[in-house]
Design a protein around this motif. Structure first.
Motif, PDB file in Angstrom:
ATOM      1  N   THR A 436     -19.571 -16.642 -15.252  1.00 43.10           N
ATOM      2  CA  THR A 436     -19.059 -17.832 -14.578  1.00 43.10           C
ATOM      3  C   THR A 436     -19.325 -17.860 -13.078  1.00 43.10           C
ATOM      4  O   THR A 436     -19.139 -18.908 -12.440  1.00 43.10           O
ATOM      5  CB  THR A 436     -17.539 -17.949 -14.777  1.00 43.10           C
ATOM      6  N   GLY A 437     -19.740 -16.730 -12.495  1.00 44.47           N
ATOM      7  CA  GLY A 437     -19.903 -16.658 -11.048  1.00 44.47           C
ATOM      8  C   GLY A 437     -18.595 -16.540 -10.294  1.00 44.47           C
ATOM      9  O   GLY A 437     -18.570 -16.650  -9.066  1.00 44.47           O
ATOM     10  N   ARG A 438     -17.548 -16.261 -11.012  1.00 46.37           N
ATOM     11  CA  ARG A 438     -16.214 -16.186 -10.413  1.00 46.37           C
ATOM     12  C   ARG A 438     -15.902 -14.753  -9.983  1.00 46.37           C
ATOM     13  O   ARG A 438     -16.132 -13.801 -10.730  1.00 46.37           O
ATOM     14  CB  ARG A 438     -15.186 -16.667 -11.438  1.00 46.37           C
ATOM     15  N   ASP A 439     -15.376 -14.584  -8.769  1.00 48.29           N
ATOM     16  CA  ASP A 439     -14.941 -13.273  -8.290  1.00 48.29           C
ATOM     17  C   ASP A 439     -13.563 -12.981  -8.887  1.00 48.29           C
ATOM     18  O   ASP A 439     -12.590 -13.686  -8.609  1.00 48.29           O
ATOM     19  CB  ASP A 439     -14.871 -13.275  -6.767  1.00 48.29           C
ATOM     20  N   LEU A 440     -13.482 -11.931  -9.707  1.00 51.02           N
ATOM     21  CA  LEU A 440     -12.236 -11.592 -10.384  1.00 51.02           C
ATOM     22  C   LEU A 440     -11.621 -10.295  -9.875  1.00 51.02           C
ATOM     23  O   LEU A 440     -10.738  -9.734 -10.521  1.00 51.02           O
ATOM     24  CB  LEU A 440     -12.484 -11.497 -11.899  1.00 51.02           C
ATOM     25  N   ASP A 441     -12.078  -9.839  -8.707  1.00 50.24           N
ATOM     26  CA  ASP A 441     -11.544  -8.580  -8.175  1.00 50.24           C
ATOM     27  C   ASP A 441     -10.045  -8.669  -7.934  1.00 50.24           C
ATOM     28  O   ASP A 441      -9.291  -7.738  -8.258  1.00 50.24           O
ATOM     29  CB  ASP A 441     -12.263  -8.211  -6.878  1.00 50.24           C
ATOM     30  N   ALA A 442      -9.583  -9.780  -7.370  1.00 46.08           N
ATOM     31  CA  ALA A 442      -8.149  -9.915  -7.106  1.00 46.08           C
ATOM     32  C   ALA A 442      -7.367 -10.077  -8.403  1.00 46.08           C
ATOM     33  O   ALA A 442      -6.251  -9.556  -8.531  1.00 46.08           O
ATOM     34  CB  ALA A 442      -7.903 -11.109  -6.176  1.00 46.08           C
ATOM     35  N   PHE A 443      -7.945 -10.763  -9.370  1.00 44.24           N
ATOM     36  CA  PHE A 443      -7.259 -10.950 -10.653  1.00 44.24           C
ATOM     37  C   PHE A 443      -7.022  -9.606 -11.346  1.00 44.24           C
ATOM     38  O   PHE A 443      -6.038  -9.434 -12.072  1.00 44.24           O
ATOM     39  CB  PHE A 443      -8.090 -11.862 -11.559  1.00 44.24           C
ATOM     40  N   ALA A 444      -7.910  -8.637 -11.129  1.00 42.30           N
ATOM     41  CA  ALA A 444      -7.805  -7.337 -11.798  1.00 42.30           C
ATOM     42  C   ALA A 444      -6.498  -6.620 -11.481  1.00 42.30           C
ATOM     43  O   ALA A 444      -6.103  -5.700 -12.214  1.00 42.30           O
ATOM     44  CB  ALA A 444      -8.994  -6.457 -11.407  1.00 42.30           C
ATOM     45  N   LEU A 445      -5.795  -7.041 -10.414  1.00 47.32           N
ATOM     46  CA  LEU A 445      -4.530  -6.403 -10.060  1.00 47.32           C
ATOM     47  C   LEU A 445      -3.507  -6.521 -11.187  1.00 47.32           C
ATOM     48  O   LEU A 445      -2.600  -5.689 -11.295  1.00 47.32           O
ATOM     49  CB  LEU A 445      -3.987  -7.030  -8.775  1.00 47.32           C
ATOM     50  N   TRP A 446      -3.637  -7.542 -12.037  1.00 46.35           N
ATOM     51  CA  TRP A 446      -2.715  -7.674 -13.170  1.00 46.35           C
ATOM     52  C   TRP A 446      -2.738  -6.435 -14.068  1.00 46.35           C
ATOM     53  O   TRP A 446      -1.741  -6.130 -14.741  1.00 46.35           O
ATOM     54  CB  TRP A 446      -3.078  -8.903 -14.000  1.00 46.35           C
ATOM     55  N   TYR A 447      -3.854  -5.741 -14.115  1.00 45.22           N
ATOM     56  CA  TYR A 447      -3.959  -4.569 -14.984  1.00 45.22           C
ATOM     57  C   TYR A 447      -3.361  -3.306 -14.356  1.00 45.22           C
ATOM     58  O   TYR A 447      -3.041  -2.361 -15.083  1.00 45.22           O
ATOM     59  CB  TYR A 447      -5.433  -4.311 -15.339  1.00 45.22           C
ATOM     60  N   SER A 448      -3.208  -3.278 -13.048  1.00 49.17           N
ATOM     61  CA  SER A 448      -2.762  -2.041 -12.394  1.00 49.17           C
ATOM     62  C   SER A 448      -1.385  -2.141 -11.758  1.00 49.17           C
ATOM     63  O   SER A 448      -0.803  -1.112 -11.404  1.00 49.17           O
ATOM     64  CB  SER A 448      -3.781  -1.621 -11.324  1.00 49.17           C
ATOM     65  N   GLN A 449      -0.859  -3.357 -11.594  1.00 46.94           N
ATOM     66  CA  GLN A 449       0.446  -3.511 -10.960  1.00 46.94           C
ATOM     67  C   GLN A 449       1.503  -3.852 -12.001  1.00 46.94           C
ATOM     68  O   GLN A 449       1.374  -4.814 -12.743  1.00 46.94           O
ATOM     69  CB  GLN A 449       0.387  -4.609  -9.891  1.00 46.94           C
ATOM     70  N   ALA A 450       2.553  -3.042 -12.039  1.00 40.02           N
ATOM     71  CA  ALA A 450       3.644  -3.266 -12.980  1.00 40.02           C
ATOM     72  C   ALA A 450       4.625  -4.288 -12.426  1.00 40.02           C
ATOM     73  O   ALA A 450       4.589  -4.644 -11.243  1.00 40.02           O
ATOM     74  CB  ALA A 450       4.357  -1.944 -13.275  1.00 40.02           C
ATOM     75  N   GLY A 451       5.518  -4.743 -13.290  1.00 44.87           N
ATOM     76  CA  GLY A 451       6.578  -5.640 -12.872  1.00 44.87           C
ATOM     77  C   GLY A 451       6.305  -7.091 -13.229  1.00 44.87           C
ATOM     78  O   GLY A 451       5.162  -7.499 -13.433  1.00 44.87           O
ATOM     79  N   THR A 452       7.377  -7.864 -13.303  1.00 42.45           N
ATOM     80  CA  THR A 452       7.292  -9.294 -13.602  1.00 42.45           C
ATOM     81  C   THR A 452       7.393 -10.077 -12.309  1.00 42.45           C
ATOM     82  O   THR A 452       8.430 -10.036 -11.625  1.00 42.45           O
ATOM     83  CB  THR A 452       8.433  -9.713 -14.540  1.00 42.45           C
ATOM     84  N   PRO A 453       6.337 -10.790 -11.923  1.00 41.51           N
ATOM     85  CA  PRO A 453       6.404 -11.556 -10.669  1.00 41.51           C
ATOM     86  C   PRO A 453       7.383 -12.721 -10.766  1.00 41.51           C
ATOM     87  O   PRO A 453       7.628 -13.264 -11.846  1.00 41.51           O
ATOM     88  CB  PRO A 453       4.968 -12.053 -10.477  1.00 41.51           C
ATOM     89  N   ARG A 454       7.923 -13.102  -9.624  1.00 37.85           N
ATOM     90  CA  ARG A 454       8.861 -14.217  -9.527  1.00 37.85           C
ATOM     91  C   ARG A 454       8.256 -15.271  -8.603  1.00 37.85           C
ATOM     92  O   ARG A 454       7.711 -14.946  -7.543  1.00 37.85           O
ATOM     93  CB  ARG A 454      10.194 -13.740  -8.971  1.00 37.85           C
ATOM     94  N   LEU A 455       8.342 -16.524  -9.014  1.00 40.52           N
ATOM     95  CA  LEU A 455       7.920 -17.634  -8.171  1.00 40.52           C
ATOM     96  C   LEU A 455       9.149 -18.438  -7.746  1.00 40.52           C
ATOM     97  O   LEU A 455       9.962 -18.827  -8.589  1.00 40.52           O
ATOM     98  CB  LEU A 455       6.955 -18.553  -8.907  1.00 40.52           C
TER      99      LEU A 455
END
Length: 548
Positions: A436-455
């Motif tokens: 897709t040509g999309r940079d997914l480096d930042a998205f990869a954090l989902w695999y290494s960071q624990a916890g449920t984010p809050r919005l």
């Protein structure tokens, strides 16, 4: 005397295997208490390994009978053997045929890992590290080999003999009451996918024709007297096979697909190549006793194990830290299948309820861990809701961010590029980035960071300007070992609902339209200003539970 504390295994310490195995030929003579296993391993040094490394094979409670290299028996001083390991310090060549004979006691195997007895039947369970209880082997998921298995047993005790792959030949053994079957799996696989079953079972036969016109023989084997309860499972299997062709372009790759269902299989279900083994509560059902939930579970679990044929078997995990690569992805695939077979909204509600009840609780407690852990002491402890359910949600977010076409392009590339490989999360994400040509480096954090984010989201309407501003703040509470959290890439699906109940157009102040109604939240705090808003809207947020 206390057993030694298991030592931690760390992702950072991964090292490629020193030796690779091209082919495995097994000759297994089944006996209730003294099963004889002869394994012939075509070994070669791994160019990525350490020069001069010994052959070091895993074992677990094995009794060694003999060892030979290229047909010549090894003297006692040429190897070191314990029930837990077999080491050949100075291999005579960089390519060799290693023959090992071991004895195992299936009846005494109360761990139910490796080869064991289930009622009167022989059965195996090798994920994650059970194959080492059958023979000495580099029992790790990144050693892939082509297996041929000869199984021999008493005809009265085990009239049915099943293995991985296609049945090549079978027949009686002259002058005895024994018979044999030879099964060959042409697709390289790791040892955890090895399986055999021997016993007294009834067969429910059927057939399937793949999209390319190739016939496949199907069989569901059940304990005697239960065959009339397997019809729905067979129907679910056929629908799974057709759906995987249509939704992911994945066609079945053997001439035979067998399922064995027994009442006391302890793992629930296991995706062994071409020979899935189930606890029969996930296979058997009749309208007189089964509930709607029973049928839905059978359908989903049959599909899940079948879908592993590609997401887990043809492409497997480099190491057990990548467990979510096969389990999270395959949970996503079975969720999509059930959604297409039933009601997508109802299925999504059920999946989110399960996620919030099990995984959110796990993420909020002392056992919180990332989707891909960095360390473990016992891998069996990581078959968790985080790896399975949150792992599936990460794949779903990827699809939400990339869209239907981009996601399918990435999956197609993944299946093509890594077929026959042991892959990593990085390999998986790179396929989507390349497609897709999309940079997914930042998205990869989902695999290494624990916890449920809050919005935390607030909205402000400006009637004079005709705008609506959405302020979004994200945070993730500290979890064990991760006190500091980084902002995640969060796909926030939303709508602005007008007084008539219809969604308003989503146009940002720079004139861009919000594609598919999904905002990308990437910073601790962000504001999004929508223009052309004639009346005060009601913000509908996280539609479809677009992020966990």
């Amino acid at each position: 005397m206390r057993e030694a504390e298991p030592q931690p295994v760390r992702l950072a310490d991964y090292h490629p295997p020193e030796w690779l195995v091209d082919t495995v030929d097994l000759d297994i003579l089944l006996h209730p208490t003294a099963t004889r296993v002869v394994s012939r391993l075509a070994l070669r040094r791994n160019p990525a390994g350490t020069a001069g490394a010994p052959i070091a094979l895993d074992g677990d409670g094995l009794t060694l009978v003999r060892v030979a290299i290229n047909g010549a028996p090894l003297a006692g001083g040429a190897y070191e053997a314990t029930p837990q390991a077999l080491v050949i310090p100075a291999p005579p060549a960089d390519r060799l045929m290693l023959e090992i004979e071991t004895l195992v006691d299936p009846t005494a195997n109360t761990q139910l890992m490796g080869l064991f007895r289930t009622s009167a039947n022989y059965c195996t369970q090798c994920e994650p590290e059970g194959f080492r209880r059958i023979t000495y082997f580099p029992d790790r998921s990144d050693v892939l080999a082509v297996y041929t298995t000869r199984i021999e047993a008493d005809k009265d005790e085990a009239p049915i003999l099943l293995g991985n792959g296609n049945l090549e030949k079978n027949g009686p053994i002259a002058g005895t009451n024994r018979h044999y079957a030879v099964w060959h799996d042409p697709w390289p696989k790791p040892s955890y996918l090895f399986a055999l079953v021997g016993g007294k079972l009834d067969k429910v036969p059927s057939h399937f024709v793949t999209a390319s016109g190739r016939p496949v023989e199907l069989g569901i084997y059940v304990e005697p007297g239960k065959a009339d309860r397997a019809a729905y499972a067979m129907d679910a299997l056929k629908r799974s096979m057709r759906w995987d062709e249509q939704a992911f372009g994945r066609e079945y790759d053997l001439d035979v697909f067998n399922i064995v269902a027994v009442s006391d299989f302890n793992m629930g279900a296991m995706e062994n190549k071409g020979l899935n083994v189930f606890n029969d509560k996930y296979v058997l059902a009749t309208p007189e006793t089964a509930t709607d939930a029973d049928y839905a579970n059978i359908e989903a679990i049959i599909a899940h194990e079948y879908f592993h044929n590609w997401s887990g078997n043809r492409i497997t995990c480099r190491d057990w830290f990548q467990l979510c690569l096969k389990e999270g992805l395959t949970v996503f695939r079975d969720q999509e299948f059930s959604s297409d077979q039933r009601s997508r909204p109802v299925k999504r509600i059920a999946d989110v309820r399960l996620l919030k009840a099990q995984q959110f609780t796990e993420d909020a407690g002392p056992l919180s861990h990332p989707v891909r852990p960095q360390v473990y002491r016992e891998i069996n402890n990581f078959y968790t809701a985080t790896v399975y359910e949150k792992g599936a949600e990460v794949v779903r977010m990827l699809k939400t961010l990339l869209g239907e076409e981009g996601f399918r392009a990435g999956m197609d590339l993944y299946f093509t590029r890594h077929d026959g490989h042991a892959a990593t999360i990085e390999d998986f994400l790179k396929c989507f980035a390349d497609a897709t040509g999309r940079d997914l480096d930042a998205f990869a954090l989902w695999y290494s960071q624990a916890g449920t984010p809050r919005l935390d989201v607030t909205g402000a309407y400006d009637a004079a300007a005709g705008t609506f501003r959405l302020d979004v703040a994200q945070s993730t509470p500290p979890t064990p070992g991760q006190s500091e959290k980084q902002p995640l890439v969060i796909p926030l699906a939303l709508g602005l609902v007008g007084p008539n109940g219809s969604d308003m157009p989503l146009v940002l102040e720079d004139g861009t339209s919000v594609e598919n109604g999904v905002l990308e939240v990437t910073a601790p705090r962000q504001s999004f200003v929508f223009t052309g808003i004639g009346t005060r809207p009601v913000a509908s947020l996280n539609r479809g539970f677009s992020a966990p």
